[in-house]
Design a protein around this motif. Sequence first.
Motif, mmCIF file in Angstrom:
data_model
loop_
_atom_site.group_PDB
_atom_site.id
_atom_site.type_symbol
_atom_site.label_atom_id
_atom_site.label_comp_id
_atom_site.label_asym_id
_atom_site.label_seq_id
_atom_site.Cartn_x
_atom_site.Cartn_y
_atom_site.Cartn_z
ATOM 1 N N LEU A 287 30.035 52.926 10.199
ATOM 2 C CA LEU A 287 29.455 52.259 9.022
ATOM 3 C C LEU A 287 30.213 52.620 7.748
ATOM 4 O O LEU A 287 30.330 51.793 6.847
ATOM 5 C CB LEU A 287 27.977 52.635 8.883
ATOM 6 N N CYS A 288 30.732 53.837 7.681
ATOM 7 C CA CYS A 288 31.536 54.247 6.524
ATOM 8 C C CYS A 288 32.768 53.349 6.380
ATOM 9 O O CYS A 288 33.113 52.911 5.280
ATOM 10 C CB CYS A 288 31.986 55.702 6.662
ATOM 11 N N LYS A 289 33.412 53.074 7.495
ATOM 12 C CA LYS A 289 34.596 52.215 7.469
ATOM 13 C C LYS A 289 34.219 50.795 7.068
ATOM 14 O O LYS A 289 34.905 50.151 6.264
ATOM 15 C CB LYS A 289 35.268 52.213 8.847
ATOM 16 N N GLU A 290 33.108 50.304 7.616
ATOM 17 C CA GLU A 290 32.659 48.951 7.274
ATOM 18 C C GLU A 290 32.317 48.856 5.788
ATOM 19 O O GLU A 290 32.668 47.874 5.112
ATOM 20 C CB GLU A 290 31.434 48.575 8.114
ATOM 21 N N TYR A 291 31.635 49.878 5.297
ATOM 22 C CA TYR A 291 31.212 49.905 3.893
ATOM 23 C C TYR A 291 32.410 49.842 2.957
ATOM 24 O O TYR A 291 32.416 49.109 1.966
ATOM 25 C CB TYR A 291 30.386 51.165 3.634
ATOM 26 N N ARG A 292 33.454 50.588 3.264
ATOM 27 C CA ARG A 292 34.617 50.652 2.385
ATOM 28 C C ARG A 292 35.375 49.328 2.352
ATOM 29 O O ARG A 292 36.130 49.067 1.426
ATOM 30 C CB ARG A 292 35.550 51.786 2.819
ATOM 31 N N GLN A 293 35.169 48.488 3.353
ATOM 32 C CA GLN A 293 35.837 47.182 3.389
ATOM 33 C C GLN A 293 34.993 46.077 2.762
ATOM 34 O O GLN A 293 35.459 44.945 2.607
ATOM 35 C CB GLN A 293 36.161 46.816 4.843
ATOM 36 N N MET A 294 33.753 46.402 2.396
ATOM 37 C CA MET A 294 32.849 45.384 1.856
ATOM 38 C C MET A 294 33.219 45.026 0.422
ATOM 39 O O MET A 294 33.616 45.880 -0.369
ATOM 40 C CB MET A 294 31.399 45.884 1.874
ATOM 41 N N LYS A 295 33.068 43.741 0.099
ATOM 42 C CA LYS A 295 33.218 43.267 -1.275
ATOM 43 C C LYS A 295 31.826 43.118 -1.885
ATOM 44 O O LYS A 295 30.868 42.818 -1.198
ATOM 45 C CB LYS A 295 33.929 41.918 -1.305
ATOM 46 N N GLY A 296 31.738 43.334 -3.189
ATOM 47 C CA GLY A 296 30.443 43.177 -3.852
ATOM 48 C C GLY A 296 30.321 44.110 -5.036
ATOM 49 O O GLY A 296 31.212 44.923 -5.299
ATOM 50 N N PRO A 297 29.208 43.993 -5.777
ATOM 51 C CA PRO A 297 29.027 44.826 -6.966
ATOM 52 C C PRO A 297 28.954 46.311 -6.615
ATOM 53 O O PRO A 297 28.513 46.683 -5.528
ATOM 54 C CB PRO A 297 27.677 44.349 -7.536
ATOM 55 N N GLY A 298 29.379 47.127 -7.545
ATOM 56 C CA GLY A 298 29.170 48.575 -7.403
ATOM 57 C C GLY A 298 30.410 49.357 -7.057
ATOM 58 O O GLY A 298 31.464 48.810 -6.714
ATOM 59 N N SER A 299 30.265 50.664 -7.163
ATOM 60 C CA SER A 299 31.329 51.598 -6.842
ATOM 61 C C SER A 299 31.513 51.663 -5.328
ATOM 62 O O SER A 299 30.685 51.178 -4.564
ATOM 63 C CB SER A 299 30.971 52.986 -7.370
ATOM 64 N N THR A 300 32.588 52.284 -4.894
ATOM 65 C CA THR A 300 32.804 52.491 -3.468
ATOM 66 C C THR A 300 32.935 53.983 -3.194
ATOM 67 O O THR A 300 33.893 54.621 -3.651
ATOM 68 C CB THR A 300 34.070 51.760 -2.975
ATOM 69 N N ALA A 301 31.977 54.523 -2.474
ATOM 70 C CA ALA A 301 32.040 55.930 -2.095
ATOM 71 C C ALA A 301 32.900 56.077 -0.840
ATOM 72 O O ALA A 301 33.153 55.100 -0.137
ATOM 73 C CB ALA A 301 30.627 56.459 -1.833
#
Length: 411
Positions: A287-301
């Motif tokens: 899920l960490c890898k998926e999250y980092r590839q997501m586009k959208g509002p907000g920072s990226t941890a």
Amino acid sequence: MTHWFHRNPLKSTAPVSFNLYGVASSPAANKICNDLRTARARLLDMFTDATCTPEIMKKSSDEYFALLQGFILPLDGTTQESKLRFIQNFKWTDTLQGNIASAQQDAIFELVSMAFNVAIWYTKFASRLAGKENVTEDEAKEVHKSLKTAAGIFKTLKETHIPRLITPAEKGRDLEPRVIDTYIVQSQAEAQEVTIARAIELKHNASLIAALAFETANFYQKADHTLNTLDPECSSKWKKYLQLKQTFYMAYAHCYHGQTLLAADKCGEAIRSLQEAEKCYSRAEALCKEYRQMKGPGSTAKPSEQLFFKKLGSFIKNTLEKCQRENGFIYFHKVPAEAPALELKASYGLAEPTPFELPALSAQCTPEVYATFDLTRGPKDDKPKAKHDEEIKPVKEPDLKPQTDTGCVVS
């Protein structure tokens, strides 16, 4: 002790002059308008000032809200609201909707929008402080306190002030229930993360840590489900963050529950619980890898790069190996096919939102001064129309890079 947080952008707003022309018909009334303009500008500056502290933020927000209440509270003893409530137009963007602003000619809309931004600031302050390389005990307490303060502001706005709006919040906007509920629950969950880290550091009872982790995972799951019906274009990245946090803390819960079972000589169940922890941890990595590839509002941890994340993986592995060794030498228990149910309830350490109260009405706002605001003297068509779909420049937030061991980019 390090933490990792996703943060949505601050709301931005159009300037407000509070020029009431002939309506403010006395020097004292004009002074209130001038002071409102100054206090608003000062508070907006504080949102992007890297040196701002919770004490400064409270002082600045209290100064503005004390004056703004003169446009909300009745001062003539005859009505339920101020005659000035609908005299000024306010425009605000939303944290998930980019630069397109919505507007209302309503002082309560201004109150809830500005207070919402104050709450967002507290979450960002907590994230920035938690991202330091060596967080002291006092700083950890400040992080915990700030997140509970944010939760309390969001909760009070939802329950007390937003219902007073004449125009209800549009779908996907910050003031609608799904969005503000998610902010409340996320702030509580993140406050509990601080409690869990502290409990682990002080080597508290494994059963307490397991229960806190389970409750925190449930908070994140609740927040994720709250966003289910929101437009994926603006919420999918946020949802992915909530999902990875939920899975991560389920791994914690199963891991420490396994320790509790081993201490109770239930080695087979302990092994199965730790195997479940391994599965959850692997899922959290994905899920960490998926999250980092997501586009959208907000920072990226970047949670998977953090020591706090990596430590859990090695801890699960070492504890599972220990249980398997002991089972081979001492217990010879059968490992069940199903993971032991987590029927855990934390008795201590749950984070409750800190109640939020507006400051007292400014001493400048007296009935005598209120009487000198004469609505009949304003030009007939002077009131600006509430316009939607107007773009407002985003807030330029400070570029605060976290320490290298946190791996988190804070918006």
